[in-house]
Write an enzyme that holds these catalytic residues in place. Structure first.
Site, mmCIF file in Angstrom:
data_model
loop_
_atom_site.group_PDB
_atom_site.id
_atom_site.type_symbol
_atom_site.label_atom_id
_atom_site.label_comp_id
_atom_site.label_asym_id
_atom_site.label_seq_id
_atom_site.Cartn_x
_atom_site.Cartn_y
_atom_site.Cartn_z
ATOM 1 N N LYS A 1 0.846 -1.198 0.000
ATOM 2 C CA LYS A 1 0.000 0.000 0.000
ATOM 3 C C LYS A 1 0.875 1.240 0.000
ATOM 4 O O LYS A 1 1.378 1.668 1.035
ATOM 5 C CB LYS A 1 -0.938 0.058 1.206
ATOM 6 C CG LYS A 1 -1.992 1.172 1.047
ATOM 7 C CD LYS A 1 -2.612 1.604 2.344
ATOM 8 C CE LYS A 1 -1.814 2.670 3.031
ATOM 9 N NZ LYS A 1 -1.813 3.980 2.317
ATOM 10 N N GLU B 1 7.950 -0.202 12.468
ATOM 11 C CA GLU B 1 9.009 0.813 12.587
ATOM 12 C C GLU B 1 8.298 2.141 12.710
ATOM 13 O O GLU B 1 7.748 2.664 11.737
ATOM 14 C CB GLU B 1 9.935 0.758 11.374
ATOM 15 C CG GLU B 1 11.303 1.376 11.637
ATOM 16 C CD GLU B 1 11.376 2.812 11.135
ATOM 17 O OE1 GLU B 1 11.034 3.720 11.939
ATOM 18 O OE2 GLU B 1 11.757 3.015 9.988
ATOM 19 N N CYS C 1 12.574 9.372 9.879
ATOM 20 C CA CYS C 1 12.269 8.842 11.208
ATOM 21 C C CYS C 1 13.469 8.916 12.132
ATOM 22 O O CYS C 1 13.325 9.197 13.325
ATOM 23 C CB CYS C 1 11.772 7.408 11.100
ATOM 24 S SG CYS C 1 12.934 6.263 10.303
ATOM 25 N N GLU D 1 7.862 14.243 18.310
ATOM 26 C CA GLU D 1 8.557 14.026 17.038
ATOM 27 C C GLU D 1 8.128 15.148 16.094
ATOM 28 O O GLU D 1 7.039 15.117 15.520
ATOM 29 C CB GLU D 1 8.206 12.664 16.445
ATOM 30 C CG GLU D 1 8.928 12.388 15.142
ATOM 31 C CD GLU D 1 8.552 11.062 14.514
ATOM 32 O OE1 GLU D 1 9.399 10.472 13.821
ATOM 33 O OE2 GLU D 1 7.402 10.624 14.702
#
Length: 505
Positions: A188, A261, A296, A397
């Site tokens: 996807k 992750e 990330c 984040e």
């Protein structure tokens, strides 16, 4: 700032749209609704369209992948590796214009897009070299009592749910080990950067047997359907911690194996034993601002020993101020826009709240084209000082071109500050004394620690990678990811059972 609405649905083919991310099942393009894909550097420019994949599309892709699984899994690992090697060559041959396309849909500067697109063939090539790891069962024990073997077996249909920040590279970190292990895949792509990955996946699908690779682009419906589907045995998900929790809950329905992750808030610790020189400063500029901070494991917060703090801030802000923000296709740009409106608004709001709380927010860099600045999701790089360790900017984040810099006095304090986080993806320790750096590194609660570097390339495809705490479950990259795509089976041939418990007969 006007953008073609993300919710706009296109139902008929449009020959004027040059690029398309369609639903692809068993080599066939399936009918679907579409929405536009726009250039984050020029929001009026529609560069393609993406299918809005549905749960029904996922059903069809899973059925095709399940049908292809027996034949694909029965090939030997070396036969599968040969097919994947041919696919890697075909992807390389087709990759010429794809870096430019990725920059247009994602926003990153061109060298970053070349690394991303090049990752497909690079990662496939790495995993084809691991076929020996699956070729033979290991003899666990062999003696007069009998022989016991252990071996790795494919799981079945594998779902790969891909984020928008590094779509090709991150997709293939799941796709390549899954395929070599003998699984089939349903991928996807994110609706926010689907075009380049879909083009690469079409080449991959054409190079492999029908049904081995299926593609269902789209948003939440397609992702949720993959996570919950009872025909899928394994899911790779890369994305936010909150969405990862949703995937985990949905996967519990049939106890799928999952690799997550997730988010990171990576600290960089500049120790007293460091030397604040040009290399350290330049490395940390790259560590924070590559891909406009949308990686990330980019550095999200910098802790500097108080003896170096003022010098570091002065040199670091001067270096960041040399960044040039503009269209990623322009060779003068060193940083592109952020990818999408929600992230753009989130980072702006974060900076406004940080400034209102009394921190020193220093906006840096140069606008390449001030006249068209408001036509894209452009943000200038920002360094924040005089901020509390518990401030929102420090603990979240950010996923944008902003970084806080904070002082510390002792190693114990630095470790405590670094570990005071719900995240634990990666960290870096900076020092001229490697033994000092190693002592600190081993105390950090994260999956990877880098010494004197922290940027693209630091986490090689052969190295295990993943997070502690809220940054994920499992490890990707390397042999670890290959094993994560298999089930461990034991075969026991007991020729002498006289030592087993119970009465002898």
């Amino acid at each position: 700032m006007e953008q073609t609405p993300a919710g706009t649905v296109l139902t008929a083919p449009d020959d004027a749209v040059p690029h398309e991310a369609a639903v692809l099942v068993a080599g066939q393009r399936l009918a679907s609704d579409f929405q536009p894909v726009v250039n984050p550097a020029r929001l009026s420019e529609v560069i393609g369209r993406v299918a809005l994949g549905t749960a029904e599309h996922v059903d069809q892709a899973v059925a095709a992948a399940a049908a292809a699984f027996p034949a694909w899994s029965q090939l030997s690992p070396h036969e599968r590796a040969a097919r994947l090697g041919d696919a890697a060559a075909a992807i390389t041959a087709a990759a010429g214009p794809l870096a430019e396309l990725l920059t247009r849909e994602q926003g990153k500067v061109l060298w970053e897009s070349r690394v991303d697109v090049g990752g497909a063939a690079h990662i496939l090539g790495y995993y084809t070299g691991l076929a020996d790891r699956l070729a033979e069962d290991e003899v666990f024990r062999s003696d007069a009592r009998g022989t016991i073997w252990s071996g790795r077996r494919p799981m079945g249909v594998t779902g790969v749910i891909v984020p928008w920040n590094s779509p090709v590279y991150l997709a293939f970190l799941g796709i390549a080990p899954a395929l070599l292990a003998g699984n089939t895949v349903v991928v996807k792509p994110s609706e926010l950067a689907p075009l380049t990955l879909s083009a690469v996946l079409r080449v991959l699908a054409d190079a492999l047997p029908e049904g081995v690779v299926g593609v269902v682009p789209g948003g939440g419906e397609a992702g949720a359907a993959i996570a919950a589907h009872h025909g899928i045995r394994k899911v790779f998900f890369t994305g936010s911690t909150a969405t990862g929790q949703q995937v985990m809950r949905a996967a519990a329905g049939n106890l799928k194996n999952i690799s997550l992750e997730l988010g990171g808030n990576d600290p960089a610790i500049v120790l007293e034993s460091a030397v604040v020189d040009d290399r350290l400063v330049d490395e940390l500029v790259q560590s924070v601002f590559t891909a406009s901070g949308q990686i990330c494991f980019n550095v999200k917060r910098i802790y500097v020993h108080r003896s170096h703090h003022d010098e570091f801030v002065e040199r670091y802000t001067a270096a960041v101020d040399r960044l040039v923000v503009g269209d990623g296709l322009d060779p003068r740009s060193t940083m592109g826009p952020v990818n999408n409106r929600p992230q753009f608004e989130r980072v702006k709001g974060l900076l406004e709240r940080t400034r209102a709380a009394g921190a020193t927010v220093t906006t840096l860099g140069r606008r390449l084209d001030p006249d068209t600045w408001d036509d894209g999701y452009f943000l200038q790089p920002t360094v924040v000082t005089d901020v509390e360790p518990g401030a929102e900017l420090v603990t979240c984040e950010q996923f944008g071109p902003v970084v806080p810099v904070l002082p510390f006095d002792t190693d114990d304090e630095a470790v405590a500050l670094a570990n005071d986080s719900e995240f634990g993806l990666a960290a870096s320790v900076w020092s001229q004394d490697r033994e000092h750096a190693l002592r600190v590194a081993r105390r950090l609660e994260c999956g990877s620690v880098f010494l004197n570097v922290h940027r693209i390339g630091a986490s090689d495809v052969s190295m295990p990678f993943g997070g502690f705490k809220g940054s994920g479950i499992g490890r990707g990259h390397g042999i670890t990811a290959l094993e994560a795509c298999t089930e461990l089976q034991t075969i026991a041939d007991h020729v002498d059972v006289s030592g087993f418990p119970g009465p002898n007969r």
